[in-house]
Design a protein around this motif. Structure first.
Motif, PDB file in Angstrom:
ATOM      1  N   ASP A 138      20.197   3.332  11.260  1.00  0.00           N
ATOM      2  CA  ASP A 138      20.477   4.672  10.748  1.00  0.00           C
ATOM      3  C   ASP A 138      19.737   5.001   9.461  1.00  0.00           C
ATOM      4  OD1 ASP A 138      22.578   5.870  12.559  1.00  0.00           O
ATOM      5  OD2 ASP A 138      23.522   3.949  12.103  1.00  0.00           O
ATOM      6  N   TYR A 139      19.445   3.988   8.632  1.00  0.00           N
ATOM      7  CA  TYR A 139      18.921   4.317   7.295  1.00  0.00           C
ATOM      8  C   TYR A 139      18.125   3.139   6.742  1.00  0.00           C
ATOM      9  CZ  TYR A 139      18.906   6.445   2.638  1.00  0.00           C
ATOM     10  OH  TYR A 139      18.531   7.019   1.452  1.00  0.00           O
ATOM     11  N   ALA A 140      16.870   3.395   6.381  1.00  0.00           N
ATOM     12  CA  ALA A 140      16.004   2.367   5.803  1.00  0.00           C
ATOM     13  C   ALA A 140      16.216   2.272   4.298  1.00  0.00           C
ATOM     14  CB  ALA A 140      14.542   2.683   6.104  1.00  0.00           C
ATOM     15  N   LEU A 141      16.261   1.046   3.788  1.00  0.00           N
ATOM     16  CA  LEU A 141      16.493   0.796   2.367  1.00  0.00           C
ATOM     17  C   LEU A 141      15.240   0.356   1.620  1.00  0.00           C
ATOM     18  CD1 LEU A 141      19.883  -1.048   2.813  1.00  0.00           C
ATOM     19  CD2 LEU A 141      19.563   1.216   1.778  1.00  0.00           C
ATOM     20  N   GLY A 142      14.129   0.214   2.354  1.00  0.00           N
ATOM     21  CA  GLY A 142      12.888  -0.206   1.724  1.00  0.00           C
ATOM     22  C   GLY A 142      12.516  -1.610   2.147  1.00  0.00           C
ATOM     23  N   GLY A 168       6.621  -3.653   4.985  1.00  0.00           N
ATOM     24  CA  GLY A 168       7.626  -3.529   6.010  1.00  0.00           C
ATOM     25  C   GLY A 168       7.834  -4.804   6.793  1.00  0.00           C
ATOM     26  N   PRO A 169       8.752  -4.700   7.756  1.00  0.00           N
ATOM     27  CA  PRO A 169       9.582  -3.537   8.039  1.00  0.00           C
ATOM     28  C   PRO A 169      10.712  -3.396   7.027  1.00  0.00           C
ATOM     29  CG  PRO A 169      10.160  -5.318   9.513  1.00  0.00           C
ATOM     30  CD  PRO A 169       8.984  -5.799   8.715  1.00  0.00           C
ATOM     31  N   PRO A 170      11.381  -2.231   6.980  1.00  0.00           N
ATOM     32  CA  PRO A 170      12.410  -2.025   5.966  1.00  0.00           C
ATOM     33  C   PRO A 170      13.703  -2.755   6.282  1.00  0.00           C
ATOM     34  CG  PRO A 170      12.265  -0.111   7.395  1.00  0.00           C
ATOM     35  CD  PRO A 170      11.140  -1.030   7.789  1.00  0.00           C
ATOM     36  N   ASP A 171      14.358  -3.269   5.250  1.00  0.00           N
ATOM     37  CA  ASP A 171      15.765  -3.635   5.371  1.00  0.00           C
ATOM     38  C   ASP A 171      16.539  -2.349   5.616  1.00  0.00           C
ATOM     39  OD1 ASP A 171      14.926  -6.178   4.794  1.00  0.00           O
ATOM     40  OD2 ASP A 171      15.711  -6.214   2.759  1.00  0.00           O
ATOM     41  N   TYR A 172      17.756  -2.477   6.147  1.00  0.00           N
ATOM     42  CA  TYR A 172      18.418  -1.237   6.547  1.00  0.00           C
ATOM     43  C   TYR A 172      19.935  -1.281   6.458  1.00  0.00           C
ATOM     44  CZ  TYR A 172      18.652  -3.632  11.170  1.00  0.00           C
ATOM     45  OH  TYR A 172      18.861  -4.515  12.198  1.00  0.00           O
ATOM     46  N   LEU A 173      20.496  -0.083   6.492  1.00  0.00           N
ATOM     47  CA  LEU A 173      21.934   0.193   6.550  1.00  0.00           C
ATOM     48  C   LEU A 173      22.190   0.883   7.874  1.00  0.00           C
ATOM     49  CD1 LEU A 173      24.817   0.791   5.214  1.00  0.00           C
ATOM     50  CD2 LEU A 173      23.751   2.905   4.362  1.00  0.00           C
ATOM     51  N   THR A 174      23.182   0.420   8.630  1.00  0.00           N
ATOM     52  CA  THR A 174      23.391   1.035   9.945  1.00  0.00           C
ATOM     53  C   THR A 174      24.827   0.904  10.417  1.00  0.00           C
ATOM     54  OG1 THR A 174      22.444   1.226  12.170  1.00  0.00           O
ATOM     55  CG2 THR A 174      22.860  -0.996  11.350  1.00  0.00           C
ATOM     56  N   ALA A 175      25.260   1.881  11.206  1.00  0.00           N
ATOM     57  CA  ALA A 175      26.509   1.761  11.943  1.00  0.00           C
ATOM     58  C   ALA A 175      26.297   0.803  13.104  1.00  0.00           C
ATOM     59  CB  ALA A 175      26.952   3.130  12.458  1.00  0.00           C
ATOM     60  N   VAL A 176      27.351   0.087  13.468  1.00  0.00           N
ATOM     61  CA  VAL A 176      27.275  -0.919  14.516  1.00  0.00           C
ATOM     62  C   VAL A 176      28.427  -0.701  15.493  1.00  0.00           C
ATOM     63  CG1 VAL A 176      27.243  -3.389  15.015  1.00  0.00           C
ATOM     64  CG2 VAL A 176      26.274  -2.558  12.882  1.00  0.00           C
ATOM     65  N   GLN A 180       0.821  -1.209   0.000  1.00  0.00           N
ATOM     66  CA  GLN A 180       0.000   0.000   0.000  1.00  0.00           C
ATOM     67  C   GLN A 180       0.854   1.257   0.000  1.00  0.00           C
ATOM     68  OE1 GLN A 180      -2.733  -0.394   3.304  1.00  0.00           O
ATOM     69  NE2 GLN A 180      -3.206  -2.518   2.779  1.00  0.00           N
ATOM     70  N   ARG A 181       2.171   1.071   0.138  1.00  0.00           N
ATOM     71  CA  ARG A 181       3.129   2.172   0.123  1.00  0.00           C
ATOM     72  C   ARG A 181       4.129   1.952  -0.994  1.00  0.00           C
ATOM     73  NH1 ARG A 181       0.824   5.933   3.380  1.00  0.00           N
ATOM     74  NH2 ARG A 181      -0.032   4.887   5.235  1.00  0.00           N
ATOM     75  N   SER A 182       4.670   3.032  -1.516  1.00  0.00           N
ATOM     76  CA  SER A 182       5.773   2.914  -2.454  1.00  0.00           C
ATOM     77  C   SER A 182       7.036   2.560  -1.677  1.00  0.00           C
ATOM     78  CB  SER A 182       5.985   4.228  -3.206  1.00  0.00           C
ATOM     79  OG  SER A 182       6.457   5.241  -2.321  1.00  0.00           O
ATOM     80  N   VAL A 183       8.004   1.981  -2.364  1.00  0.00           N
ATOM     81  CA  VAL A 183       9.276   1.685  -1.716  1.00  0.00           C
ATOM     82  C   VAL A 183       9.910   2.958  -1.178  1.00  0.00           C
ATOM     83  CG1 VAL A 183      11.626   0.836  -2.113  1.00  0.00           C
ATOM     84  CG2 VAL A 183       9.679  -0.408  -3.073  1.00  0.00           C
ATOM     85  N   ALA A 184       9.789   4.062  -1.919  1.00  0.00           N
ATOM     86  CA  ALA A 184      10.396   5.326  -1.498  1.00  0.00           C
ATOM     87  C   ALA A 184       9.871   5.811  -0.154  1.00  0.00           C
ATOM     88  CB  ALA A 184      10.158   6.392  -2.566  1.00  0.00           C
ATOM     89  N   GLU A 185       8.601   5.520   0.145  1.00  0.00           N
ATOM     90  CA  GLU A 185       8.037   5.940   1.420  1.00  0.00           C
ATOM     91  C   GLU A 185       8.661   5.197   2.604  1.00  0.00           C
ATOM     92  OE1 GLU A 185       3.550   6.969   1.414  1.00  0.00           O
ATOM     93  OE2 GLU A 185       3.797   5.441  -0.150  1.00  0.00           O
ATOM     94  N   VAL A 186       9.280   4.061   2.318  1.00  0.00           N
ATOM     95  CA  VAL A 186       9.841   3.233   3.382  1.00  0.00           C
ATOM     96  C   VAL A 186      11.371   3.233   3.285  1.00  0.00           C
ATOM     97  CG1 VAL A 186       9.501   1.061   4.639  1.00  0.00           C
ATOM     98  CG2 VAL A 186       7.767   1.821   3.043  1.00  0.00           C
ATOM     99  N   THR A 187      11.942   4.349   2.853  1.00  0.00           N
ATOM    100  CA  THR A 187      13.393   4.508   2.780  1.00  0.00           C
ATOM    101  C   THR A 187      13.818   5.784   3.499  1.00  0.00           C
ATOM    102  OG1 THR A 187      13.292   5.708   0.672  1.00  0.00           O
ATOM    103  CG2 THR A 187      13.531   3.321   0.541  1.00  0.00           C
TER     104      THR A 187
END
Length: 441
Positions: free
Chosen positions: A333-337, A289-297, A30-37
């Motif tokens: 830190d950052y959602a990838l969609g 969702g939930p979004p895959d993500y990029l993050t510092a660890v 129901q959402r675009s990928v961009a909305e979940v990034t």
């Protein structure tokens, strides 16, 4: 007796009809990928599913000279072809490139999600036997094509990550971190791999990435969970859903960071030296969702899996619950969609693809198997600021697309991403069986 048989048959038909209906009408986004990034993705209420949405792209391969589509100002061509499910890449100091030709070992368990994945991912090219090999590629004349392709290390067990440290090449087998002696210029290793630490194998997530610390004293190993949300019990997830920190000198390991359902790509951000990873989040709570993500660890971090996602949203399917963890679940830190299956990660510190791609992270999105419509199936770039974190308000920038045809057939699927000695981007395409080279021009 006849009446009982008829009732039983009717029940089977009703149940079967329900399954057919579910397959025909899975949960749709129901959402675009961009909305979940981005830093502030839209996180909707979960839509719990008894069975997962199945939306996996059938593989057709690259036909009639087809190739991926690069971003404006870039060009793409094959660096190496004729490989056997190339997954991960590593550049040696002399510029040679190692590629892990590998696939999942035979799947056992993993619950209903594991069963579905085992049955249906074969349609996406993931069902072939593992070559269990690392191959060396060499472009000695600098024309952007590897004229040497030779077996480098064989007899491995679903190998994935590779990293040099202290005169050894470390390799992430699915069930162990192993190492072999290496000296610059070697084109074949015949030494028997030495086990450094045992790793838990089996289950859904088999790939073990490896990253040596800059000083070579530590080795980080990513170990994905064996299930979706620990449905086989939390005891089955010991040392899984973690990044492990290994001390090769003592052959010991400890948990560096936890609550990471399936961490894969790892890299050190060049400005700050922080360890970053990309993570595949959980399934069966909807296509949004939930979004895959990029993050510092950092040491001691816990990102919530299986009890929480995106910094504290509860997954009420998990039993027993863990309410004390909620306030300590670190937000990524950052959602990838949603469901993009982010696997590859490489920072752009030595890339030469123009100013637009000078500071940030390249990410290989292998592509969804359980979202309607499909997501991922491309390489993206996340711009970073001078502080060593994603730039404020930045959205992922497409670097390489066209892996899907217009009717959503998979010509290829990107995984590992690295830069070569000339600053071009190399992309491992595990179902196209190609290493693509992206350069400026």
């Amino acid at each position: 007796m006849l009446r009982k048989i008829l009732i039983a048959l009717l029940a089977v038909l009703v149940i079967g009809g329900g399954v057919v209906a579910w397959l025909a009408w899975p949960d749709k986004a129901q959402r675009s990928v961009a909305e979940v990034t981005g830093q502030r993705p839209r996180i909707d209420a979960p839509r719990e599913q008894t069975l997962p949405t199945v939306g996996v792209a059938d593989v057709v391969g690259w036909q009639n000279g087809a190739r991926p589509v690069p971003a404006a100002g870039l060009q793409v061509a094959a660096f190496a072809t004729g490989l056997d499910h190339p997954r991960w890449l590593y550049r040696l100091p002399n510029g040679d490139v190692l590629v892990a030709e590998s696939n999942s070992p035979a799947r056992e368990g993993g619950g209903i999600t594991g069963w579905v994945m085992g049955k249906l991912l074969g349609r996406a090219g993931a069902g072939v036997a593992s070559a269990n090999r690392i191959t060396l590629l060499r472009d000695a004349d600098g024309d952007g094509v590897a004229e040497v392709k030779t077996p480098f290390l064989t007899g491995l067990n679903s190998p994935f990550g590779m990293s040099l440290a202290g005169g050894y090449l470390y390799v992430g087998n699915t069930d162990a971190l192993v190492r072999v002696p290496y000296k610059d210029g070697d084109t074949r290793i015949t030494a028997r791999p030495e086990r450094v630490v045992k790793l838990p194998g089996g289950g859904n997530h088999w790939a073990r990435n490896v990253l040596a610390s800059p000083d070579g004293k530590l080795v980080y190993v990513s170990v994905g969970s064996s299930s979706n949300i620990a449905e086989n019990g939390i005891a089955a997830e010991k040392y899984r859903g973690d990044i492990l920190e290994v001390q090769p000198a003592t052959k010991t390991a400890r948990i560096f960071a936890a609550g990471l359902r399936n961490p894969n790509g790892m890299a050190f951000e060049p400005q700050t030296g922080r360890l970053w990873t990309v993570v595949n989040e959980r399934d069966m709570i909807g296509s949004d969702g939930p979004p895959d993500y990029l993050t510092a660890v950092e040491f001691g971090d816990h990102f919530g899996w299986p009890w929480y996602y995106w910094g504290g949203y509860p997954d009420r399917r998990v039993d027993p619950p863990n309410p004390a963890l909620q306030e300590y679940s670190k937000r990524p830190d950052y959602a990838l969609g949603p469901h993009v299956a982010a696997l590859g990660l490489s920072f752009a510190n030595d890339a030469k693809l123009g100013q637009r791609f000078a500071r940030g992270a390249f990410i290989g999105e292998h592509g969804s198997w359980n979202r309607e419509p499909l997501s991922g199936y491309k390489v993206v770039f996340v711009p970073f600021g001078e502080n060593g974190f994603p730039a404020a308000g930045a959205k992922p920038v497409d670097v390489l697309t066209g892996f899907l045809t217009k009717d959503e057939k998979a010509q290829g699927r990107p995984v590992g991403v690295i830069t070569d000695k000339a600053g071009a981007l190399l992309v491992a395409d595990d179902v196209g069986n190609v290493i693509w080279r992206v350069r400026a021009g």
